[in-house]
Design an enzyme around this catalytic site. Structure first.
Site, PDB file in Angstrom:
ATOM      1  N   GLU A 155       0.823  -1.210   0.000  1.00  0.00           N
ATOM      2  CA  GLU A 155       0.000   0.000   0.000  1.00  0.00           C
ATOM      3  C   GLU A 155       0.860   1.265   0.000  1.00  0.00           C
ATOM      4  O   GLU A 155       1.849   1.352   0.702  1.00  0.00           O
ATOM      5  CB  GLU A 155      -0.920   0.008   1.222  1.00  0.00           C
ATOM      6  CG  GLU A 155      -1.929  -1.140   1.262  1.00  0.00           C
ATOM      7  CD  GLU A 155      -2.982  -1.050   0.179  1.00  0.00           C
ATOM      8  OE1 GLU A 155      -3.107   0.029  -0.445  1.00  0.00           O
ATOM      9  OE2 GLU A 155      -3.675  -2.065  -0.043  1.00  0.00           O
ATOM     10  N   ARG A 193     -17.224  -1.141   7.039  1.00  0.00           N
ATOM     11  CA  ARG A 193     -18.328  -1.783   6.323  1.00  0.00           C
ATOM     12  C   ARG A 193     -19.012  -2.814   7.208  1.00  0.00           C
ATOM     13  O   ARG A 193     -20.195  -3.137   7.007  1.00  0.00           O
ATOM     14  CB  ARG A 193     -17.822  -2.448   5.035  1.00  0.00           C
ATOM     15  CG  ARG A 193     -16.799  -3.545   5.258  1.00  0.00           C
ATOM     16  CD  ARG A 193     -16.349  -4.191   3.954  1.00  0.00           C
ATOM     17  NE  ARG A 193     -15.354  -5.220   4.192  1.00  0.00           N
ATOM     18  CZ  ARG A 193     -15.626  -6.459   4.574  1.00  0.00           C
ATOM     19  NH1 ARG A 193     -16.893  -6.821   4.755  1.00  0.00           N
ATOM     20  NH2 ARG A 193     -14.666  -7.335   4.778  1.00  0.00           N
ATOM     21  N   CYS A 245      -7.493  -2.402   8.364  1.00  0.00           N
ATOM     22  CA  CYS A 245      -6.198  -2.411   7.679  1.00  0.00           C
ATOM     23  C   CYS A 245      -5.672  -0.988   7.474  1.00  0.00           C
ATOM     24  O   CYS A 245      -4.525  -0.674   7.816  1.00  0.00           O
ATOM     25  CB  CYS A 245      -6.315  -3.139   6.336  1.00  0.00           C
ATOM     26  SG  CYS A 245      -6.513  -4.930   6.496  1.00  0.00           S
ATOM     27  N   HIS A 265      -1.488  -5.864   1.646  1.00  0.00           N
ATOM     28  CA  HIS A 265      -2.654  -6.741   1.622  1.00  0.00           C
ATOM     29  C   HIS A 265      -2.316  -8.039   0.898  1.00  0.00           C
ATOM     30  O   HIS A 265      -1.523  -8.038  -0.058  1.00  0.00           O
ATOM     31  CB  HIS A 265      -3.825  -6.063   0.900  1.00  0.00           C
ATOM     32  CG  HIS A 265      -4.668  -5.212   1.780  1.00  0.00           C
ATOM     33  ND1 HIS A 265      -4.747  -3.841   1.622  1.00  0.00           N
ATOM     34  CD2 HIS A 265      -5.481  -5.515   2.819  1.00  0.00           C
ATOM     35  CE1 HIS A 265      -5.585  -3.341   2.529  1.00  0.00           C
ATOM     36  NE2 HIS A 265      -6.050  -4.341   3.267  1.00  0.00           N
TER      37      HIS A 265
END
Length: 215
Positions: free
Chosen positions: A78, A88, A141, A165
């Site tokens: 990332e 979410r 994350c 990830h």
């Protein structure tokens, strides 16, 4: 050199998380660097407390946090973390922040100090899919990537830190049709290649190549 590598525990409907399973299986040394492995909870704020304690205790040169990104094909270092929690789903403690600023005195975003292009290139050289990602999401994350950068900004300026990830494991997609996965052995191989790149590029500029996607 010492590298702290963290992996999240299982969350949501899954009974396993490839992040911690892969981290636990990493070599203890990679190209002369000591690898310190720590499991962190998939809980907003609590995960940062565990990482903070590990940094204070181990005094690493680098920190690499690993997390699961279901639906991604490859291992994706990332580039940036943003100052926002927007879950979410609820975390493992039942907390689901919505449009929540992580730190009022923090930057809107922090960029990684890791050689993410070299990492992605090294992973592909090992025969595995990898691209640089420009979004770590807004779940735990991104939260731990941001929190670690905030620690670096406010307390531990000597460290370099980042996040990567990894995809689902094959067992996780048996009831998720057309969803990509990667074996645990390949996860370990890919993370090892990324860590080798971190060691090799210590004190050097990252690759000046295109390692991302058009998205």
């Amino acid at each position: 050199m010492k590298i702290l590598v963290t992996g999240f525990d299982p969350f949501g409907p899954d009974k396993i998380n490839p992040a911690i399973e892969a981290v636990k299986r990493l070599p203890d040394t990679i190209k002369g660097a000591t690898i310190v492995k720590v499991e962190i909870p998939t809980i907003f704020n609590k995960c940062a407390e565990v990482v903070h304690d590990a940094i204070a205790r181990e005094k690493p040169d680098y920190v690499l946090n690993i997390g699961q990104a279901g639906g991604r094909f490859g291992l994706t270092p990332e580039r940036v973390a943003i100052n926002l929690d927007d879950g979410r789903i609820a975390d493992n403690a039942g907390y689901q922040p919505l449009n929540h600023t992580i730190h009022e005195d923090g930057a809107n975003a922090y960029f990684t100090q890791l050689p993410i292009k070299a990492m992605a290139h090294a992973i592909r050289e090992a025969g595995l899919p990898s691209t640089v990602s420009n979004t770590a999401g807004t779940y735990v994350c991104n939260h731990i990537m941001y929190q670690t950068q905030y620690m670096r900004d406010k307390e531990f300026p000597q460290i370099k830190a980042g996040f990567m990830h990894i995809p689902f494991l094959p067992d996780q997609v048996t009831n998720r049709p057309n969803t990509p996965s990667l074996s645990l052995a390949d996860d370990v191989r890919g993370i090892t290649a990324a860590l080798e790149a971190i060691v090799e590029f210590d004190g050097k500029a990252d690759l000046d190549t295109v390692e991302g996607t058009i998205a």
